[in-house]
Design an enzyme around this catalytic site. Sequence first.
Site, PDB file in Angstrom:
ATOM      1  N   SER A 137       5.835  64.909 122.091  1.00  0.00           N
ATOM      2  CA  SER A 137       4.391  64.806 122.303  1.00  0.00           C
ATOM      3  C   SER A 137       3.737  66.139 121.949  1.00  0.00           C
ATOM      4  CB  SER A 137       4.151  64.405 123.755  1.00  0.00           C
ATOM      5  OG  SER A 137       3.329  65.305 124.395  1.00  0.00           O
ATOM      6  N   SER A 138       2.417  66.119 121.786  1.00  0.00           N
ATOM      7  CA  SER A 138       1.699  67.333 121.375  1.00  0.00           C
ATOM      8  C   SER A 138       1.732  68.414 122.457  1.00  0.00           C
ATOM      9  CB  SER A 138       0.254  66.986 121.028  1.00  0.00           C
ATOM     10  OG  SER A 138      -0.379  66.441 122.157  1.00  0.00           O
ATOM     11  N   CYS A 139       2.130  68.044 123.687  1.00  0.00           N
ATOM     12  CA  CYS A 139       2.151  69.050 124.753  1.00  0.00           C
ATOM     13  C   CYS A 139       3.265  70.074 124.562  1.00  0.00           C
ATOM     14  CB  CYS A 139       2.257  68.395 126.121  1.00  0.00           C
ATOM     15  SG  CYS A 139       3.867  67.694 126.372  1.00  0.00           S
ATOM     16  N   TYR A 170       7.420  68.984 131.763  1.00  0.00           N
ATOM     17  CA  TYR A 170       7.529  67.865 130.815  1.00  0.00           C
ATOM     18  C   TYR A 170       7.698  68.399 129.391  1.00  0.00           C
ATOM     19  CZ  TYR A 170       5.991  63.640 128.309  1.00  0.00           C
ATOM     20  OH  TYR A 170       5.901  62.551 127.480  1.00  0.00           O
ATOM     21  N   LYS A 218      10.706  67.994 126.575  1.00  0.00           N
ATOM     22  CA  LYS A 218      10.480  67.462 125.223  1.00  0.00           C
ATOM     23  C   LYS A 218      10.972  68.448 124.159  1.00  0.00           C
ATOM     24  CE  LYS A 218       8.828  63.451 125.983  1.00  0.00           C
ATOM     25  NZ  LYS A 218       9.628  62.308 125.527  1.00  0.00           N
ATOM     26  N   HIS A 222      -4.127  58.065 131.015  1.00  0.00           N
ATOM     27  CA  HIS A 222      -4.689  58.999 130.044  1.00  0.00           C
ATOM     28  C   HIS A 222      -6.167  58.670 129.820  1.00  0.00           C
ATOM     29  CE1 HIS A 222      -0.292  59.381 128.713  1.00  0.00           C
ATOM     30  NE2 HIS A 222      -0.636  60.524 129.231  1.00  0.00           N
TER      31      HIS A 222
HETATM   32  N1  LIG Z   1       1.161  57.514 125.644  1.00  0.00           N
HETATM   33  C1  LIG Z   1       0.788  58.538 124.911  1.00  0.00           C
HETATM   34  O1  LIG Z   1      -0.409  58.842 124.766  1.00  0.00           O
HETATM   35  C2  LIG Z   1       1.823  59.379 124.232  1.00  0.00           C
HETATM   36  C3  LIG Z   1       1.365  60.456 123.449  1.00  0.00           C
HETATM   37  C4  LIG Z   1       2.289  61.244 122.819  1.00  0.00           C
HETATM   38  C5  LIG Z   1       3.642  60.987 122.962  1.00  0.00           C
HETATM   39  N2  LIG Z   1       4.071  59.945 123.699  1.00  0.00           N
HETATM   40  C6  LIG Z   1       5.524  59.769 123.819  1.00  0.00           C
HETATM   41  O2  LIG Z   1       5.938  58.458 123.555  1.00  0.00           O
HETATM   42  C7  LIG Z   1       7.059  58.121 124.374  1.00  0.00           C
HETATM   43  C8  LIG Z   1       6.792  56.811 125.097  1.00  0.00           C
HETATM   44  O3  LIG Z   1       5.563  56.911 125.797  1.00  0.00           O
HETATM   45  P1  LIG Z   1       4.786  55.617 126.336  1.00  0.00           P
HETATM   46  O4  LIG Z   1       3.363  55.963 126.389  1.00  0.00           O
HETATM   47  O5  LIG Z   1       5.252  54.418 125.604  1.00  0.00           O
HETATM   48  O6  LIG Z   1       5.328  55.579 127.839  1.00  0.00           O
HETATM   49  P2  LIG Z   1       5.466  54.307 128.797  1.00  0.00           P
HETATM   50  O7  LIG Z   1       4.502  53.249 128.412  1.00  0.00           O
HETATM   51  O8  LIG Z   1       5.438  54.840 130.187  1.00  0.00           O
HETATM   52  O9  LIG Z   1       6.939  53.775 128.477  1.00  0.00           O
HETATM   53  C9  LIG Z   1       8.065  54.510 128.797  1.00  0.00           C
HETATM   54  C10 LIG Z   1       9.231  53.558 128.857  1.00  0.00           C
HETATM   55  O10 LIG Z   1      10.403  54.283 129.234  1.00  0.00           O
HETATM   56  C11 LIG Z   1      11.088  53.524 130.230  1.00  0.00           C
HETATM   57  N3  LIG Z   1      11.836  54.389 131.136  1.00  0.00           N
HETATM   58  C12 LIG Z   1      11.373  55.386 131.917  1.00  0.00           C
HETATM   59  N4  LIG Z   1      12.368  55.915 132.645  1.00  0.00           N
HETATM   60  C13 LIG Z   1      13.496  55.212 132.327  1.00  0.00           C
HETATM   61  C14 LIG Z   1      14.842  55.274 132.747  1.00  0.00           C
HETATM   62  N5  LIG Z   1      15.252  56.195 133.654  1.00  0.00           N
HETATM   63  N6  LIG Z   1      15.720  54.397 132.222  1.00  0.00           N
HETATM   64  C15 LIG Z   1      15.325  53.467 131.316  1.00  0.00           C
HETATM   65  N7  LIG Z   1      14.062  53.370 130.857  1.00  0.00           N
HETATM   66  C16 LIG Z   1      13.155  54.232 131.373  1.00  0.00           C
HETATM   67  C17 LIG Z   1       9.982  52.832 130.992  1.00  0.00           C
HETATM   68  O11 LIG Z   1      10.481  51.731 131.719  1.00  0.00           O
HETATM   69  P3  LIG Z   1       9.838  51.432 133.164  1.00  0.00           P
HETATM   70  O12 LIG Z   1       8.370  51.322 132.946  1.00  0.00           O
HETATM   71  O13 LIG Z   1      10.490  50.152 133.544  1.00  0.00           O
HETATM   72  O14 LIG Z   1      10.213  52.592 134.020  1.00  0.00           O
HETATM   73  C18 LIG Z   1       9.046  52.431 129.855  1.00  0.00           C
HETATM   74  O15 LIG Z   1       9.474  51.225 129.270  1.00  0.00           O
HETATM   75  C19 LIG Z   1       7.276  59.309 125.316  1.00  0.00           C
HETATM   76  O16 LIG Z   1       8.305  60.104 124.820  1.00  0.00           O
HETATM   77  C20 LIG Z   1       5.980  60.071 125.230  1.00  0.00           C
HETATM   78  O17 LIG Z   1       6.165  61.453 125.390  1.00  0.00           O
HETATM   79  C21 LIG Z   1       3.193  59.120 124.345  1.00  0.00           C
END
Ligand SMILES: NC(=O)c1ccc[n+]([C@@H]2O[C@H](COP(=O)([O-])OP(=O)(O)OC[C@H]3O[C@@H](n4cnc5c(N)ncnc54)[C@H](OP(=O)(O)O)[C@@H]3O)[C@@H](O)[C@H]2O)c1
Length: 332
Positions: free
Chosen positions: A116-118, A145, A149, A192
């Site tokens: 992520s950008s952080c 966090y 990353k 967010h």
């Molecule tokens: N959202 C943004 O704006 C954004 C921006 C930049 C980068 N990202 C990156 O994109 C990636 C995904 O983000 P997202 O927004 O899709 O997050 P999300 O919607 O919260 O999804 C994360 C997923 O990971 C699973 N997970 C968490 N802990 C786990 C564990 N211990 N074992 C197995 N599965 C687990 C969660 O399952 P449960 O829900 O069942 O726990 C969920 O399905 C991350 O690396 C994040 O840094 C996101």
Amino acid sequence: MVEQRFEIVKKQPRIYVAGHRGMVGSAIVRALQRQGHVDVITRTHAELDLTNQTSVEAFFAKAKPDQVYLAAAKVGGIHANDIYPADFIYQNLMMEANVIQAAFSNGVRKLLFLGSSCIYPKHAAQPMSEEALLTSPLEPTNEPYAIAKIAGIKLCESYNRQYGESHGVDYRSIMPTNLYGPGDNYHHKNSHVIPALIRRFHDAKVAKASSVTIWGSGTPWRDFLYVDDMAEASVVVMHLEKAVYETHTLPMRSHLNAGYGRDITIADLAGEVGKAVGYNCQILFDSSKPDGAARKLMDSSRLNKLGWNPKTGLSEGLSRAYADFLTNPPLD
Ligand SMILES: NC(=O)c1ccc[n+]([C@@H]2O[C@H](COP(=O)([O-])OP(=O)(O)OC[C@H]3O[C@@H](n4cnc5c(N)ncnc54)[C@H](OP(=O)(O)O)[C@@H]3O)[C@@H](O)[C@H]2O)c1
């Protein structure tokens, strides 16, 4: 003499998408399916806890994927990062270390890690290019966090450096900017900026309220990428020829940014969300709440040169996100 013709059928890779129920993981599954990939393996958090090394090793040994997209993570906004720093650093480090090591020990050659950008310093020059990594201190609120990353990027690089030649290991990293779209988290405290604004405008519309109050002064600039564009970027990065990827990266600066390319103030964003929701009311700013950095814009010129550009404009993306919100309203 009968001439025999043999057709070489190219076997599709078996692809594991970790975190497939999350916003990003589900978009990656959609992108792979659009490309005709049928052998996509998924496990829910309840089926496989990625912080548990024994379970992860057993899963890889049995499922034997060829490729991995690592989109599982413990994710949250400023509030959650502030209250649960131990959970954010511990769970993310464990998931990355377990998945990357199990992938390696089970012969996976291709893996994409999502950061992520952080990861970039608090005072990084704008727009933030890949070179800004580890040049000065991070933003303290999400430092645990961000450190996890950064460790994920360094894990990929270290496995490449140690096992690239001998085992054909080719692990890559992509750093998206702020994302939004179907499957976003609309939790009233823990979301967010875009999902929070969608929820506030929607609630105001339902209540016929005369105003919506948003956190901070509205003056910070941010860029926002529609999640399906990010998923396309992930597939593009995974599929780049190794020589091409290596020409645009370095062994110890191997990550690629994925941003929208243009930023907008939070005040103007609120106006756009109001239009997408179909509710025009006064927007008030609660300046007692923190603003964060004045500007955060990703420089994605490397990935743009490699052939990826976002397709979804902000107003179109917001309309689609609101349609998804209406279809799957938050339960809390
Ligand atoms: N959202 C943004 O704006 C954004 C921006 C930049 C980068 N990202 C990156 O994109 C990636 C995904 O983000 P997202 O927004 O899709 O997050 P999300 O919607 O919260 O999804 C994360 C997923 O990971 C699973 N997970 C968490 N802990 C786990 C564990 N211990 N074992 C197995 N599965 C687990 C969660 O399952 P449960 O829900 O069942 O726990 C969920 O399905 C991350 O690396 C994040 O840094 C996101």
